[in-house]
Design a protein around this motif. Structure first.
Motif, short mmCIF file in Angstrom:
data_model
loop_
_atom_site.label_atom_id
_atom_site.label_comp_id
_atom_site.label_asym_id
_atom_site.label_seq_id
_atom_site.Cartn_x
_atom_site.Cartn_y
_atom_site.Cartn_z
N ALA A 100 0.86 -1.18 0.00
CA ALA A 100 0.00 0.00 0.00
C ALA A 100 0.90 1.23 0.00
O ALA A 100 1.77 1.37 0.85
CB ALA A 100 -0.92 0.00 1.22
N PHE A 101 0.70 2.13 -0.98
CA PHE A 101 1.60 3.28 -1.05
C PHE A 101 1.11 4.43 -0.18
O PHE A 101 -0.07 4.56 0.11
CB PHE A 101 1.85 3.71 -2.51
N PHE A 114 13.20 10.92 -7.06
CA PHE A 114 11.78 11.23 -7.17
C PHE A 114 11.31 12.05 -5.97
O PHE A 114 11.77 11.82 -4.84
CB PHE A 114 10.94 9.95 -7.25
N PRO A 115 10.35 12.96 -6.18
CA PRO A 115 9.75 13.66 -5.05
C PRO A 115 8.81 12.73 -4.28
O PRO A 115 8.32 11.74 -4.81
CB PRO A 115 8.97 14.79 -5.72
N ASP A 116 8.59 13.07 -3.03
CA ASP A 116 7.68 12.30 -2.20
C ASP A 116 6.24 12.53 -2.66
O ASP A 116 5.92 13.52 -3.34
CB ASP A 116 7.84 12.71 -0.74
N GLU A 117 5.37 11.63 -2.29
CA GLU A 117 3.94 11.80 -2.57
C GLU A 117 3.38 12.97 -1.77
O GLU A 117 3.74 13.17 -0.61
CB GLU A 117 3.17 10.53 -2.20
N GLY A 122 5.60 3.19 -5.34
CA GLY A 122 5.19 1.96 -4.68
C GLY A 122 5.33 0.78 -5.61
O GLY A 122 6.17 0.76 -6.52
N THR A 123 4.55 -0.25 -5.37
CA THR A 123 4.49 -1.38 -6.30
C THR A 123 3.95 -0.86 -7.62
O THR A 123 2.81 -0.40 -7.69
CB THR A 123 3.59 -2.50 -5.75
#
Length: 265
Positions: A32-33, A43-46, A71-72
């Motif tokens: 789960a992201f 990459f930037p964070d969510e 994530g996946t």
């Protein structure tokens, strides 16, 4: 009035579904992201915000700002190859495939830089027969158990070099020649940590430039048999998409399959 069982028996696909539901295990291979999770360092964070709230507005809606490789996730050929197939061009027929699990977790436990060899493939084939063309081959390392600890996933030494498992050139070339459709792994990258620390992503390029796709950051491959399972991999359909979070599930027998599988008229 017919019973659900009688209805299923009259329709072959419904009968197959009933058989899968009653006699098989469904294992979620997906993390789960969320913001703050492990990800490629560049990459930037969510960023996540709530646009509507069910208590105030009658429904809940969130806005997610993420990169495609989050994530996946699935990488189509266009992720590394200009003009190659994008996510919307991967046919749905490739989203349900035979699953081959290549297990090197025993070596990774003692050597985080371990990669699969042709001897590993040969041993798998001696037990199970040839790796089938059109299959999905997943590399089990048990690295997923480090999630969501980013430092543990990267496993960097004092010089900043990552020590994480990955694929090997000889095995990737073998899988291409064997006609394998897709591959997957539990770590962040196709290439091992020592390679990516040097800016070397040649194995990911090799795989994608051969018009294959892959799933990264898989989970729970230790709960899936090395042979006999199906993998279901699904994702949204962004036009021209170069990657997106995926939901990946393995379907495998709860007990050993009979020599002659059931047939439906």
């Amino acid at each position: 009035m017919t019973t659900p069982s009688e209805s299923a028996d009259r329709h072959p696909l419904w009968a197959i579904h009933r058989h899968l539901a009653e006699r098989h295990v469904w294992t979620d291979l997906t993390h789960a992201f969320h913001p703050g999770q492990p990800h490629f360092p560049a990459f930037p964070d969510e960023e996540r915000s709530q646009v509507f709230d069910v208590g105030q507005d009658g429904f809940t809606v969130h806005r997610h700002t993420i990169v495609g490789q989050w994530g996946t996730h699935v990488d189509p050929p266009s992720h590394f190859v200009e003009g190659a197939r994008t996510l919307d061009e991967v046919p749905v027929e490739q989203m349900i495939l035979p699953l081959v699990v290549l297990d090197i977790s025993h070596r990774v436990a003692g050597d985080p830089d371990a990669v699969p060899t042709l001897d590993d493939v040969a041993a798998w084939e001696q037990r199970n027969g040839s790796v089938p063309a059109g299959s999905f081959v997943a590399l089990r390392t048990d690295w997923w158990k480090r999630w969501p600890d980013a430092a543990a996933m990267e496993n960097r030494d004092a010089d900043g070099v990552s020590h994480a498992p990955g694929w090997s050139r000889e095995v990737v070339e073998h899988l291409v020649a064997a006609g394998v459709t897709a591959l997957g792994h539990e770590q962040t990258d196709t290439d091992a940590g020592r390679s990516t620390s040097a800016g070397d992503y040649d194995l990911e390029l090799l795989w994608l430039q051969n018009d294959r796709w892959q799933i990264e950051l898989m989970a729970r491959l230790d709960e899936v048999p090395e042979v006999g399972a199906l993998i279901v991999a699904s994702w949204p359909k962004p036009l021209g998409g170069s990657g997106f979070p995926a939901r990946v599930v393995a379907i495998h027998p709860a007990e050993p399959e009979p020599a002659d599988p059931p047939r439906w008229a």
